[in-house]
Design an enzyme around this catalytic site. Structure first.
Site, PDB file in Angstrom:
ATOM      1  N   HIS A  78       0.871  -1.174   0.000  1.00  0.00           N
ATOM      2  CA  HIS A  78       0.000   0.000   0.000  1.00  0.00           C
ATOM      3  C   HIS A  78       0.912   1.231   0.000  1.00  0.00           C
ATOM      4  O   HIS A  78       1.994   1.203   0.583  1.00  0.00           O
ATOM      5  CB  HIS A  78      -0.845  -0.052   1.281  1.00  0.00           C
ATOM      6  CG  HIS A  78      -1.920   0.973   1.378  1.00  0.00           C
ATOM      7  ND1 HIS A  78      -1.666   2.287   1.682  1.00  0.00           N
ATOM      8  CD2 HIS A  78      -3.266   0.877   1.228  1.00  0.00           C
ATOM      9  CE1 HIS A  78      -2.806   2.959   1.723  1.00  0.00           C
ATOM     10  NE2 HIS A  78      -3.800   2.125   1.448  1.00  0.00           N
TER      11      HIS A  78
ATOM     12  N   ASP B 104       3.211  -4.034   8.404  1.00  0.00           N
ATOM     13  CA  ASP B 104       1.979  -3.264   8.234  1.00  0.00           C
ATOM     14  C   ASP B 104       0.831  -4.252   8.429  1.00  0.00           C
ATOM     15  O   ASP B 104       0.561  -5.092   7.563  1.00  0.00           O
ATOM     16  CB  ASP B 104       1.984  -2.665   6.816  1.00  0.00           C
ATOM     17  CG  ASP B 104       0.634  -2.089   6.411  1.00  0.00           C
ATOM     18  OD1 ASP B 104      -0.340  -2.278   7.141  1.00  0.00           O
ATOM     19  OD2 ASP B 104       0.581  -1.480   5.335  1.00  0.00           O
TER      20      ASP B 104
ATOM     21  N   CYS C  86      -4.693   2.066  -3.766  1.00  0.00           N
ATOM     22  CA  CYS C  86      -3.460   2.643  -3.179  1.00  0.00           C
ATOM     23  C   CYS C  86      -2.266   1.720  -3.380  1.00  0.00           C
ATOM     24  O   CYS C  86      -1.384   1.639  -2.514  1.00  0.00           O
ATOM     25  CB  CYS C  86      -3.631   2.973  -1.704  1.00  0.00           C
ATOM     26  SG  CYS C  86      -4.763   4.329  -1.421  1.00  0.00           S
TER      27      CYS C  86
ATOM     28  N   LYS D 228     -10.415  -0.362  10.609  1.00  0.00           N
ATOM     29  CA  LYS D 228     -10.551  -1.606   9.829  1.00  0.00           C
ATOM     30  C   LYS D 228     -10.868  -2.798  10.731  1.00  0.00           C
ATOM     31  O   LYS D 228     -11.025  -3.914  10.261  1.00  0.00           O
ATOM     32  CB  LYS D 228      -9.261  -1.876   9.058  1.00  0.00           C
ATOM     33  CG  LYS D 228      -8.969  -0.830   7.974  1.00  0.00           C
ATOM     34  CD  LYS D 228      -7.750  -1.220   7.180  1.00  0.00           C
ATOM     35  CE  LYS D 228      -7.151  -0.078   6.394  1.00  0.00           C
ATOM     36  NZ  LYS D 228      -7.912   0.286   5.205  1.00  0.00           N
TER      37      LYS D 228
ATOM     38  N   GLN E  99      -4.294  -5.038   7.369  1.00  0.00           N
ATOM     39  CA  GLN E  99      -5.243  -6.035   6.836  1.00  0.00           C
ATOM     40  C   GLN E  99      -5.144  -7.386   7.537  1.00  0.00           C
ATOM     41  O   GLN E  99      -5.778  -8.343   7.111  1.00  0.00           O
ATOM     42  CB  GLN E  99      -5.009  -6.235   5.327  1.00  0.00           C
ATOM     43  CG  GLN E  99      -5.205  -4.980   4.499  1.00  0.00           C
ATOM     44  CD  GLN E  99      -6.657  -4.501   4.455  1.00  0.00           C
ATOM     45  OE1 GLN E  99      -7.575  -5.212   4.843  1.00  0.00           O
ATOM     46  NE2 GLN E  99      -6.860  -3.284   3.984  1.00  0.00           N
TER      47      GLN E  99
HETATM   48  C1  LIG Z   1      -2.213  -2.771   3.780  1.00  0.00           C
HETATM   49  C2  LIG Z   1      -2.582  -1.375   4.165  1.00  0.00           C
HETATM   50  N1  LIG Z   1      -1.676  -0.583   4.709  1.00  0.00           N
HETATM   51  C3  LIG Z   1      -1.951   0.669   5.087  1.00  0.00           C
HETATM   52  C4  LIG Z   1      -3.205   1.185   4.905  1.00  0.00           C
HETATM   53  C5  LIG Z   1      -3.475   2.586   5.332  1.00  0.00           C
HETATM   54  O1  LIG Z   1      -4.414   2.593   6.361  1.00  0.00           O
HETATM   55  P1  LIG Z   1      -4.918   3.978   6.951  1.00  0.00           P
HETATM   56  O2  LIG Z   1      -5.478   4.745   5.788  1.00  0.00           O
HETATM   57  O3  LIG Z   1      -5.940   3.596   7.949  1.00  0.00           O
HETATM   58  O4  LIG Z   1      -3.721   4.640   7.531  1.00  0.00           O
HETATM   59  C6  LIG Z   1      -4.192   0.414   4.332  1.00  0.00           C
HETATM   60  C7  LIG Z   1      -5.532   0.966   4.061  1.00  0.00           C
HETATM   61  O5  LIG Z   1      -6.277   0.493   3.247  1.00  0.00           O
HETATM   62  C8  LIG Z   1      -3.876  -0.911   3.947  1.00  0.00           C
HETATM   63  O6  LIG Z   1      -4.792  -1.699   3.386  1.00  0.00           O
END
Ligand SMILES: Cc1ncc(COP(=O)(O)O)c(C=O)c1O
Length: 420
Positions: A132, A208, A376, A234, A211
């Site tokens: 992402h 990270d 993203c 999430k 998910q």
């Molecule tokens: C794998 C992953 N990392 C980071 C993020 C970023 O999350 P946030 O927008 O809540 O900071 C997301 C959001 O969809 C994601 O799916």
């Protein structure tokens, strides 16, 4: 009761949908809501909504400073929520949980503090082609600022990590930063292979977990991960709250991120000393209400059971992949790992030459919410040669009925676009 494919629904037919008020309301077109976009943000159970209301009605005051009962109650609830999150991911202690706004801020915190302090020209950062933007752009900027090199673990056509050259790629690497689960393809990273090798090569590992932590049991100590980032919104919690787990020794050695109130111990006109963990990283008034409500979300997820959630989503994903099969003959392309064991409850797809945005709009008219676009992960889309994909993602409140509704809506899209 049996599915249309003849398989029994039990035990995962049990539905928690009734716990989520929003799922009880039809869409403006009078359709049943099939919410299949939990990878973007989950829905909130009544218990979380009630926790927010309860806080503002009964406990609202600024924390840490007040000596009156109300402020003490707010402080207690806020810190108790931190304890819940620490227990949920099995951190060594609550002080290893830093509140942030979301995953993105947690990753940036590490980049701006640990990263700037520890990286220099000649070092390398290793990430993957699946990331992402939130787990890519911070490292691009860190590399530019420090002169470090940015390297990538490649992925194959299914989105599986290519690890044959991992040892070579790890040479000179100071930081490995990767997603536990890909938000675009659902790929589950082989952390059991990558983390020990990264540590053996002398690297620190950031995962990270945006998910993963909502969907299956996370044990940061068993994973032996150094940093772990996640978002409350999430995992049934509110927006505006997330957390960073970090090993105490690393967090203690890091400089503060933002500066100002609450993160200080003593301030003179010339010099400041900083607070102890975790408050050293929590400048200004925290997002008190949402942290407390995230604690309620953790309670809720634990009451359902993370193992149940994982099993339910696996069953649902398997059911969906099977139900989608007949559409393949009509031009449906399903992306991501072929084996269920390597993927979570995320299914990215394209249908013939219908643009993903058009497809998502048609599904919406049938009450089906899916995301469309690059999710993203623009570099991944470019590598795979997809301008966009539609993405269905599942959570504990989804049922086979949601999948059936998705398939009926795909049938409608096929009719509208005159597909065979
Ligand atoms: C794998 C992953 N990392 C980071 C993020 C970023 O999350 P946030 O927008 O809540 O900071 C997301 C959001 O969809 C994601 O799916």
């Amino acid at each position: 009761m049996a599915t249309t494919l003849g398989r029994p629904l039990a035990p995962h037919a049990r539905s928690y949908a009734a716990d989520f008020p929003i799922l009880g309301f039809p869409t403006s077109r009078g359709k049943r809501l099939a919410y299949l976009d939990s990878a973007a943000s989950s829905q909130k159970p009544r218990a979380v909504i009630d926790a927010l209301v309860h806080y503002y009605e009964h406990d609202n005051a600024n924390i840490h400073r007040g000596v009156y009962e109300l402020a003490e109650r707010a402080t207690e609830a806020f810190e108790f929520a931190r304890e819940k999150v620490a227990r949920f991911v099995n951190a060594g202690e609550p002080a290893e949980i830093i509140w942030t706004r979301n995953t993105t801020e947690a990753i940036n915190l590490v980049s701006f503090t640990w990263g700037l302090q520890n990286l220099k020209a000649g070092d390398a950062i290793l990430t993957t082609q699946l990331e992402h933007h939130s787990n890519l752009v911070p490292w691009q900027l860190l590399a530019a600022k420090t002169g470090a090199e940015l390297r990538f673990i490649e992925v194959d056509d299914e989105g599986l990590h290519e690890l044959d050259d991992l040892d070579a790629k790890l040479k000179g690497v100071k930081l490995v930063a990767l997603s536990h689960v890909s938000n675009t393809l659902g790929t589950i990273a082989p952390l059991d292979v990558i983390i020990p090798k990264a540590h053996a090569a002398g690297a620190v590992v950031l995962v990270d977990g945006a998910q993963s932590v909502p969907h299956f049991k996370i044990d940061v100590q068993a994973l032996d991960v150094d940093f772990f980032a996640a978002s409350g919104h999430k995992m049934c919690g509110p927006t505006g709250i997330g957390f960073l787990y970090g090993k105490r020794a690393l967090l203690e050695a890091m400089p503060p991120f933002m500066t100002g109130g609450d993160m200080i111990r003593e301030v003179g006109y010339e010099h400041t000393t900083f607070n102890e963990l975790p408050w050293k990283f929590e400048a200004g008034t925290s997002n008190i209400a949402d942290a407390i409500a995230l604690g309620a979300a953790v309670d809720y997820l634990e009451s359902v059971g993370m193992d149940w959630i994982a099993a339910h989503e696996r069953a649902l994903t398997g059911y969906a992949l099977e139900r989608l099969q007949p559409f393949v003959k009509r031009g449906l392309a399903i992306y991501g790992p072929r084996e269920l064991a390597h993927r979570s409850g995320v299914i990215s797809f394209n249908f013939a030459d219908i643009h993903a945005h058009d497809l998502a709009s048609i599904l919406d008219t049938e009450g089906v919410c899916v995301r469309a676009g690059h999710h993203c992960t623009m570099p991944l889309m470019e590598k795979m040669g997809w301008p966009a994909t539609a993405r269905a993602s599942f959570y504990l409140y989804n049922t086979n009925e949601d999948v059936d509704q998705l398939c009926d809506a795909l049938d409608k899209a096929a009719t509208v676009f005159r597909l065979a």
